[in-house]
Scaffold this motif. Structure first.
Motif, PDB file in Angstrom:
ATOM      1  N   ALA A 123       0.819  -1.209   0.000  1.00 16.65           N
ATOM      2  CA  ALA A 123       0.000   0.000   0.000  1.00 16.65           C
ATOM      3  C   ALA A 123       0.851   1.257   0.000  1.00 16.65           C
ATOM      4  CB  ALA A 123      -0.934   0.007   1.212  1.00 16.65           C
ATOM      5  N   ASN A 124       2.166   1.099  -0.156  1.00 18.62           N
ATOM      6  CA  ASN A 124       3.081   2.239  -0.142  1.00 18.62           C
ATOM      7  C   ASN A 124       4.095   2.119  -1.274  1.00 18.62           C
ATOM      8  OD1 ASN A 124       2.752   3.918   2.611  1.00 18.62           O
ATOM      9  ND2 ASN A 124       2.322   1.759   3.013  1.00 18.62           N
ATOM     10  N   SER A 125       3.598   1.862  -2.453  1.00 22.40           N
ATOM     11  CA  SER A 125       4.472   1.711  -3.620  1.00 22.40           C
ATOM     12  C   SER A 125       3.687   2.064  -4.871  1.00 22.40           C
ATOM     13  CB  SER A 125       5.001   0.276  -3.713  1.00 22.40           C
ATOM     14  OG  SER A 125       3.927  -0.647  -3.803  1.00 22.40           O
ATOM     15  N   VAL A 126       4.415   2.277  -5.948  1.00 18.55           N
ATOM     16  CA  VAL A 126       3.791   2.565  -7.235  1.00 18.55           C
ATOM     17  C   VAL A 126       3.360   1.252  -7.888  1.00 18.55           C
ATOM     18  CG1 VAL A 126       4.131   3.559  -9.522  1.00 18.55           C
ATOM     19  CG2 VAL A 126       5.219   4.611  -7.530  1.00 18.55           C
ATOM     20  N   LEU A 127       2.143   1.218  -8.378  1.00 17.41           N
ATOM     21  CA  LEU A 127       1.688   0.095  -9.197  1.00 17.41           C
ATOM     22  C   LEU A 127       1.760   0.553 -10.647  1.00 17.41           C
ATOM     23  CD1 LEU A 127       0.520  -2.769  -9.267  1.00 17.41           C
ATOM     24  CD2 LEU A 127      -1.766  -1.741  -9.221  1.00 17.41           C
ATOM     25  N   PRO A 128       2.795   0.129 -11.391  1.00 15.88           N
ATOM     26  CA  PRO A 128       3.052   0.696 -12.724  1.00 15.88           C
ATOM     27  C   PRO A 128       2.396  -0.099 -13.846  1.00 15.88           C
ATOM     28  CG  PRO A 128       4.928  -0.605 -12.054  1.00 15.88           C
ATOM     29  CD  PRO A 128       3.900  -0.741 -10.952  1.00 15.88           C
ATOM     30  N   ALA A 154      10.553   6.057  -1.625  1.00 14.29           N
ATOM     31  CA  ALA A 154       9.865   5.775  -2.886  1.00 14.29           C
ATOM     32  C   ALA A 154      10.111   4.330  -3.294  1.00 14.29           C
ATOM     33  CB  ALA A 154      10.359   6.716  -3.975  1.00 14.29           C
ATOM     34  N   TYR A 155       9.016   3.594  -3.505  1.00 12.78           N
ATOM     35  CA  TYR A 155       9.090   2.212  -3.968  1.00 12.78           C
ATOM     36  C   TYR A 155       8.290   2.068  -5.253  1.00 12.78           C
ATOM     37  CZ  TYR A 155      10.949   0.437   0.487  1.00 12.78           C
ATOM     38  OH  TYR A 155      11.736   0.185   1.583  1.00 12.78           O
ATOM     39  N   VAL A 156       8.777   1.213  -6.146  1.00  5.53           N
ATOM     40  CA  VAL A 156       8.025   0.801  -7.325  1.00  5.53           C
ATOM     41  C   VAL A 156       7.872  -0.709  -7.261  1.00  5.53           C
ATOM     42  CG1 VAL A 156       7.983   0.644  -9.842  1.00  5.53           C
ATOM     43  CG2 VAL A 156       8.828   2.724  -8.737  1.00  5.53           C
ATOM     44  N   GLN A 157       6.643  -1.185  -7.402  1.00  8.36           N
ATOM     45  CA  GLN A 157       6.379  -2.626  -7.410  1.00  8.36           C
ATOM     46  C   GLN A 157       6.384  -3.122  -8.853  1.00  8.36           C
ATOM     47  OE1 GLN A 157       3.062  -4.213  -4.989  1.00  8.36           O
ATOM     48  NE2 GLN A 157       2.432  -5.364  -6.815  1.00  8.36           N
ATOM     49  N   THR A 158       7.241  -4.087  -9.148  1.00 13.76           N
ATOM     50  CA  THR A 158       7.279  -4.674 -10.480  1.00 13.76           C
ATOM     51  C   THR A 158       7.027  -6.167 -10.375  1.00 13.76           C
ATOM     52  OG1 THR A 158       9.640  -5.188 -10.471  1.00 13.76           O
ATOM     53  CG2 THR A 158       9.010  -2.971 -11.177  1.00 13.76           C
ATOM     54  N   ALA A 159       6.768  -6.812 -11.507  1.00 13.05           N
ATOM     55  CA  ALA A 159       6.519  -8.249 -11.516  1.00 13.05           C
ATOM     56  C   ALA A 159       7.267  -8.896 -12.664  1.00 13.05           C
ATOM     57  CB  ALA A 159       5.017  -8.523 -11.643  1.00 13.05           C
ATOM     58  N   THR A 160       7.559 -10.182 -12.514  1.00 16.98           N
ATOM     59  CA  THR A 160       8.227 -10.959 -13.548  1.00 16.98           C
ATOM     60  C   THR A 160       7.598 -12.338 -13.637  1.00 16.98           C
ATOM     61  OG1 THR A 160       9.898 -11.746 -11.954  1.00 16.98           O
ATOM     62  CG2 THR A 160      10.457  -9.789 -13.239  1.00 16.98           C
ATOM     63  N   GLY A 161       7.750 -12.964 -14.797  1.00 20.19           N
ATOM     64  CA  GLY A 161       7.390 -14.374 -14.920  1.00 20.19           C
ATOM     65  C   GLY A 161       6.059 -14.689 -15.549  1.00 20.19           C
ATOM     66  N   ALA A 162       5.327 -13.705 -16.048  1.00 18.50           N
ATOM     67  CA  ALA A 162       4.045 -13.981 -16.709  1.00 18.50           C
ATOM     68  C   ALA A 162       3.879 -13.010 -17.868  1.00 18.50           C
ATOM     69  CB  ALA A 162       2.880 -13.841 -15.725  1.00 18.50           C
ATOM     70  N   GLN A 163       2.940 -13.297 -18.737  1.00 24.32           N
ATOM     71  CA  GLN A 163       2.692 -12.396 -19.854  1.00 24.32           C
ATOM     72  C   GLN A 163       2.215 -11.046 -19.329  1.00 24.32           C
ATOM     73  OE1 GLN A 163      -0.196 -13.762 -22.697  1.00 24.32           O
ATOM     74  NE2 GLN A 163       0.423 -12.284 -24.240  1.00 24.32           N
ATOM     75  N   GLY A 164       2.854  -9.973 -19.816  1.00 25.10           N
ATOM     76  CA  GLY A 164       2.463  -8.636 -19.405  1.00 25.10           C
ATOM     77  C   GLY A 164       3.179  -8.120 -18.181  1.00 25.10           C
ATOM     78  N   THR A 165       4.132  -8.896 -17.615  1.00 22.05           N
ATOM     79  CA  THR A 165       4.870  -8.398 -16.462  1.00 22.05           C
ATOM     80  C   THR A 165       5.968  -7.433 -16.909  1.00 22.05           C
ATOM     81  OG1 THR A 165       6.100 -10.502 -16.505  1.00 22.05           O
ATOM     82  CG2 THR A 165       4.349 -10.287 -14.880  1.00 22.05           C
TER      83      THR A 165
END
Length: 337
Positions: A123-128, A154-165
């Motif tokens: 709840a304290n990061s960017v959802l990009p 400042a935090y940015v939340q990123t994801a890996t491992g799936a289509q569209g990450t």
């Protein structure tokens, strides 16, 4: 690997394939006796100055010298899932974000900046998701300013491992000195099998509010008013409690957010003296039954990489990893974007 008509391995990727999922074979410079090659599958995030950088599903980056390539090809961006409910990364990212709603948010193009006085990075990061509407360096400067004005890192939340990450964004953050502090995985599974496990429903008390007893078992001490707002936020939130020997501290607790077809589980905590008695399963089963009553059919949860006990439990209940997600913290210093 890609094999030519003459039976030779071939490199069929170029710098134009940056951003695509690839499979490559490369020579091992100093490997064990008898092992000459290694295979790497992931997103090609860069190819500069004779070096490829490939981000694997778990978020780890592998650097490979162009001269070491033996074979390579582009592969499908999202391999078919073998079990569990089908879902896109974007759908799960939005559902999980709604389960941890911030107390304050603002849009930067399609990015969402979220703040909740430092209670949980979720709840304290960017959802990009999507385009910030400005060049990346300008966006990151705006992000740092927004969080700095609130006294937050400042935090940015990123994801890996799936289509569209966001493998490419992750690589760009690392190139700018942003530091990965947390990596976890989002797991999904069918809801009905979860509801079929555990003890009797009468063992568990369900409530719409986190009372003092529930909070006494919650692992985050000194829960603030802001934390309570985040915990209670979401489309349909349920708190589960298994009474313990001490009337003021439950033997086990849990939280579930029902959102359309999804039920999200979190905060499953058990008295250390009562572990390995099936209480976590009992709590999740009771919450799953309530979620089924509200029309949900699929389940998700988030688990950290080093939580071996929880991962074994969730796998037994039918969950499997969908993608990894990572929180990147802005580098120190005024000049870094």
């Amino acid at each position: 690997m890609e094999i030519s008509a003459a039976g030779r391995l071939e490199v069929r990727i170029t710098t134009a394939d940056v951003g695509k999922r690839v499979s490559v074979r490369s020579l091992i410079e100093h490997g064990p006796p008898g092992e000459k090659f290694t295979d790497t599958v992931g997103v090609l995030t860069s190819w500069d100055h004779g070096v490829l950088r490939i981000t694997r599903k778990d978020g780890e980056s592998v650097r490979i010298a162009e001269s070491a390539l033996v074979a390579g090809k582009v592969v499908p961006s999202a391999p078919a899932r073998r079990r569990g409910p089908a879902a896109s990364y974007e759908e799960l990212a939005r559902v999980s974000a709604r389960a941890w709603r911030p107390v304050e948010s603002e849009r930067l193009g399609e990015w969402e900046l979220r703040a909740a006085k430092a209670f949980t990075r979720r709840a304290n990061s960017v959802l990009p998701l999507g385009d910030p509407g400005v060049p990346l360096d300008e966006a990151l400067t705006a992000v740092r300013g927004w969080y700095g004005a609130r006294g937050l890192p400042a935090y940015v939340q990123t994801a890996t491992g799936a289509q569209g990450t966001q493998e490419l964004l992750r690589a760009e953050l690392e190139a700018r000195g942003w530091v990965r502090e947390v990596t976890a995985e989002l797991w999904v599974g069918p809801l009905a099998p979860v509801a079929d496990q555990g003890g009797e429903p009468s063992d568990v008390v369900l409530s719409r509010e986190a009372d003092e007893a529930w909070l006494a078992r919650y692992r985050r001490k000194g829960v603030s008013e802001v934390a309570l707002r985040v915990l209670s936020g979401g489309p349909s939130v349920w708190f589960a409690t298994v009474p313990g020997d001490d009337a003021d501290v439950p033997a086990a607790i849990g939280r579930c957010v029902v959102d359309g077809r999804w039920a999200g589980f979190a905060a499953v905590e058990v008295d250390p003296a009562r572990r390995r008695q099936g209480l976590a399963t009992t709590v999740m089963a009771a919450l799953a039954r309530r979620a089924l009553d509200e029309g949900a059919s699929a389940a998700w949860l988030q688990v950290e990489e080093d939580n071996a006990g929880a991962r074994a439990l969730y796998a037994h209940m039918g969950f499997a990893a969908h993608h990894a997600y990572h929180h990147y913290r802005a580098p120190e210093g005024e000049g870094a974007p």
